[in-house]
Design an enzyme around this catalytic site. Structure first.
Site, mmCIF file in Angstrom:
data_model
loop_
_atom_site.group_PDB
_atom_site.id
_atom_site.type_symbol
_atom_site.label_atom_id
_atom_site.label_comp_id
_atom_site.label_asym_id
_atom_site.label_seq_id
_atom_site.Cartn_x
_atom_site.Cartn_y
_atom_site.Cartn_z
ATOM 1 N N LEU A 319 -3.765 -3.732 -6.372
ATOM 2 C CA LEU A 319 -3.729 -3.667 -7.973
ATOM 3 C C LEU A 319 -4.163 -2.278 -8.238
ATOM 4 C CD1 LEU A 319 -6.415 -6.277 -7.192
ATOM 5 C CD2 LEU A 319 -5.600 -6.521 -9.380
ATOM 6 N N ASP A 320 -3.555 -1.815 -9.851
ATOM 7 C CA ASP A 320 -3.535 -0.005 -10.721
ATOM 8 C C ASP A 320 -5.112 -0.305 -10.553
ATOM 9 O OD1 ASP A 320 -2.372 2.035 -11.086
ATOM 10 O OD2 ASP A 320 -2.928 1.469 -12.369
ATOM 11 N N LYS A 321 -6.342 0.512 -10.086
ATOM 12 C CA LYS A 321 -6.805 0.528 -10.262
ATOM 13 C C LYS A 321 -7.367 0.561 -12.060
ATOM 14 C CE LYS A 321 -9.375 4.806 -10.085
ATOM 15 N NZ LYS A 321 -9.972 4.778 -11.485
#
Length: 807
Positions: A319-321
């Site tokens: 997951l890209d923050k």
């Protein structure tokens, strides 16, 4: 104004024209067009799109009569006609046509639903209209429009750069793999993607008049054959091979006992009809349609339909923050000046390195704070700017205040410290201490530097925050409850990443990307499997991480929003472009979120697993049913030397079974709490073991029917066996649909009503002799009751098998 009032040129010809000449040809200016003028030009030049070639609906429909499955059905029709069973041939033809009609309708409905949501994702372009920039659909661009483009955009039309610099990738158009730098006065072509920089441009040509003759279609519905479909067709192929073996053995025996040619061909037709999964194309089409529709209702656009099925196997989710876990709304939390500088100076200088019409979230946060503090930028002129670059981790601008020119750098704090000159050790330590304090509190900080001659001095620090969404901790727990390991990927430092992981309830083991690269592949995978996040990740590292986990047996989901996320999104089994992603990211992803947050990702995984369960039920039912039917026919033929079910009866059986099982596509199912993996060996073994006992049940029922219920003639035997096969089939599918005991959940309404009505209709036909020989009501009731009791006890055996083989 008519079209012939314009003397528009080929896009490449504008390269040799000055700006004044270009404006003159396009009858425009740096102030852009008015809405009224733009509307006139749309009527003159048309929309900025390329009309797709419409599908020939008749050709599309006829396509359902061509292919392996259709050929098998058509072969059965020809053989049935050859042995003079015309009614049966008509029934199979009806099956074939019905299959084509249902598949065609659901295919069209699915496409229409996707097209409707695609319209929400049309490319928006920052365009100067009536003296102000506004976002408009790229399709509404006209020659003469002034537009602002930047990092992550796909060039929407052929443009000439007025000011600024761009680095573009034209590989999707020309095949050139190298990025190309474009400066003021140069042309950028429709379909290129912006890798770096920002600029103001004028639109030269649109639609069919662009240099390459078309606008890139960004959000496309690709339809490669999915892994799930490959598995299903492979299992069907094995099932067909099994039927050929049975047919060969029976034919050898039939020749030995001098059975007639017509009798042998009749048996082959019956075996073929029993083995061919007539409803398979319809079931798969409806499943995809149902899946796409459910996802669309959850605001997820599916751009690659096979990803609906592939998502069920995902066990690692990167997951890209920014934008997924957080709200992607940075705000200035603290301003820390150094030395003689004030907070106002720090904020002012940081604003002077922000590009005009910028889409960068840091620039937006700084400009928002400038407005809030009412700090004027009047008197300062931005001579040049190099926008923030992920690789160098800095942006730089040259500024004039009317008296002198100077440079401003806005950079990651570590970079700022390296660039600063003449700084004492005490000041370095103080600066580093402030950075660490901010990081440990979850802030992202930027260092601001100003040139002084050939040196750069630190002006101060700006602390920015982008906290996790309120629902993020709960959603992360749901992801973990589905057996998926969530791992944060971020360019932030390890302190910020650890703080975010702590809030989300993730493993506190945070890895630095630089440290991870030093390990062996085996150790990298082991560490990632137990990590909560990876810090200081560069965009290009994401692709490597996806490939690493895939090559070690994992199915990977990946979220992203930027240009450099595209390779990883394309590579992942479930590549998800989050809301407000760049156009390039959307084009690479297999799913595009229409709303923010990660709750929709949880929904996507759950829906995918429901589809897997429905397909698995259909496969288990069809394989076990084929084993049961072929085994019963073969053994009964060896015992009685007769075919115990007629060709017409087999056609009725196909109608009753295959097309009732279509309702499995909408059955009431629950997603598993673990990733689903196709295991052909296990599924084949379980299907055989479930189907085999029913062979004994059918043969015993036949024995009882002949001895106690007066089933004597071959025609009566065929009726009795048909009803027994239909009753057990309807009951069996209702126990196979539930992985626990059948009473743990109620079937979907369509499956339940079709099951009950099918058994009632065929019981009625058997009692009154409609299309079959008449048998007594007591024989029909015995067949039904015996099938019910036997299937009830088989449910316990099924449950043991499912637990034993982890189905």
């Amino acid at each position: 104004m008519a079209e012939n009032d314009f003397n528009l040129k080929n896009s490449s010809e504008y390269l040799h024209l000055s700006f004044d000449e270009t404006f003159n040809v396009l009858k425009s200016s740096k102030s852009g067009l008015s809405e009224e003028e733009a509307e006139r030009r749309i009527n003159l030049f048309g929309k900025n799109d390329v009309l797709e070639k419409k599908e020939n609906l008749l050709k599309l429909f006829l396509g359902y009569f061509w292919g392996p499955m259709a050929w098998l059905m058509e072969s059965a029709i020809i053989l049935t006609v050859f042995i003079n069973h015309y009614l049966e041939a008509v029934l199979i033809l009806i099956l074939l046509i019905t299959n084509a009609i249902i598949s065609f309708i659901h295919n069209r409905n699915s496409k229409n639903a996707v097209e409707l949501l695609k319209s929400k994702l049309s490319i928006k372009v920052s365009t100067l209209r009536d003296g102000k920039y506004e976002k408009i659909n790229s399709a509404d661009l006209v020659p003469g429009d002034i537009v602002a483009v930047g990092l992550g955009d796909i060039i929407p039309a052929d443009l000439k750069i007025i000011d600024g610099e761009l680095t573009v990738d034209q590989s999707s158009l020309t095949g050139e793999s190298l990025e190309i730098d474009k400066n003021a006065g140069e042309i950028v072509f429709s379909g290129s993607s912006v890798k770096r920089g920002e600029s103001t441009c004028i639109v030269l040509n649109v639609g069919l008049q662009t240099y390459f003759g078309k606008t890139i279609q960004l959000v496309k519905v690709a339809k490669p054959k999915s892994h799930q479909q490959e598995v299903v067709f492979l299992l069907v192929k094995y099932m067909f091979y099994f039927s050929l073996i049975v047919a060969f053995v029976v034919c050898v025996y039939a020749i030995y006992i001098q059975e007639s040619l017509i009798g042998i061909l009749t048996f082959i037709v019956i075996l073929l009809m029993g083995a061919v999964p007539f409803a398979l194309p319809t079931v798969l089409t409806i499943l995809q349609s149902v899946g796409a529709t459910e996802l669309i209702k959850n605001n997820i656009l599916v751009t690659r339909l096979n990803s609906i099925e592939d998502a069920s196997s995902v066990d690692i989710l990167f997951l890209d923050k920014t934008g997924t876990i957080t709200e992607n709304k940075l705000s200035v939390s603290q301003i820390i000046p150094f030395g003689k500088w004030s907070k106002k100076d720090v904020l002012l200088f940081s604003a002077l390195t922000s590009a005009r019409a910028s889409k960068d979230t840091i620039d937006e946060a700084i400009m928002s704070e400038i407005e809030k503090e009412k700090i004027s930028l009047d008197g300062y002129k931005q001579i040049s700017i190099i926008p923030f670059d992920q690789e160098t981790k800095k942006s730089e601008s040259t500024i004039s205040d009317g008296h002198e020119e100077f440079k401003i750098i806005k950079a990651a704090p570590q970079v700022a410290l390296e660039l600063a000159t003449g700084i004492t050790e005490d000041k370095k330590n103080n600066f580093s201490k402030k950075i660490e304090e901010l990081s440990q509190n979850g802030y992202r900080s930027l260092g601001i530097l100003k040139s002084s001659g050939d040196n750069f001095v630190i002006v101060g620090l700006i602390a920015l925050s982008d906290p996790p969404r309120k629902d993020a901790p709960e959603m992360f727990q749901k992801i973990k409850s589905l057996g998926v390991t969530p791992i944060i990927l971020t360019g932030d430092n390890i302190f910020i990443t650890r703080e975010i992981a702590k809030i989300l309830g993730l493993n506190s083991e945070i890895i630095l990307m630089s440290d991870l690269k030093k390990l062996s592949e085996k150790d990298q995978v082991k560490l990632l499997e137990n990590a909560g996040g990876v810090a200081e990740v560069l965009p290009e590292d994401k692709y490597d991480l996806v490939k690493l986990m895939q090559s070690n047996g994992h199915s990977v989901g990946m979220t992203g929003d930027g240009v450099n996320d595209a390779p990883a999104l394309k590579q992942a089994e479930m590549g998800i472009a989050v809301a407000n992603s760049t156009d390039v990211a959307k084009s690479a992803a297999s799913m595009v979120l229409v709303e923010d947050g990660i709750s929709v990702i949880v929904n996507a995984i759950s829906i995918s697993r429901k589809i897997y369960q429905r397909v698995l039920t259909w496969v288990l039912n069809k394989l076990s049913k084929t084993v049961r039917l072929l085994g019963t026919l073969a053994i009964a033929f060896f015992i009685t030397k007769d075919i115990v079910i007629s060709v017409l009866g087999t056609a009725f059986l196909v109608f009753a079974n295959d097309f009732v099982s279509i309702s499995l596509a909408t059955d009431n199912v629950s997603p598993t709490s673990y990733p689903d993996k196709w295991d052909i060996k296990k599924i084949s073994i379980v299907s055989f073991l479930i189907g085999a006992p029913f062979i004994l049940e059918h043969l015993f029922a036949l024995f009882v029917g002949e001895k106690y219920f007066g089933i004597i003639s071959l025609a009566q035997i065929q009726t009795f066996m048909l009803l027994t096969l239909i009753f057990t089939s309807q009951l069996k599918v209702n126990i196979l649909r539930e992985r626990r005991h059948f009473w743990n959940s109620f079937p979907g309404k369509a499956l339940f009503y079709l099951t009950v009505s099918t058994m009632i209709i065929f019981a009625f036909m058997g009692v009154y002799g409609i299309f079959m020989a008449k048998i007594s009501i007591s024989a029909v009731l015995f067949s039904l009751i015996f099938a019910t009791i036997f299937t009830f006890f088989i449910d316990f055996f099924k449950y043991w098998l499912f637990v034993r083989y982890k189905i």
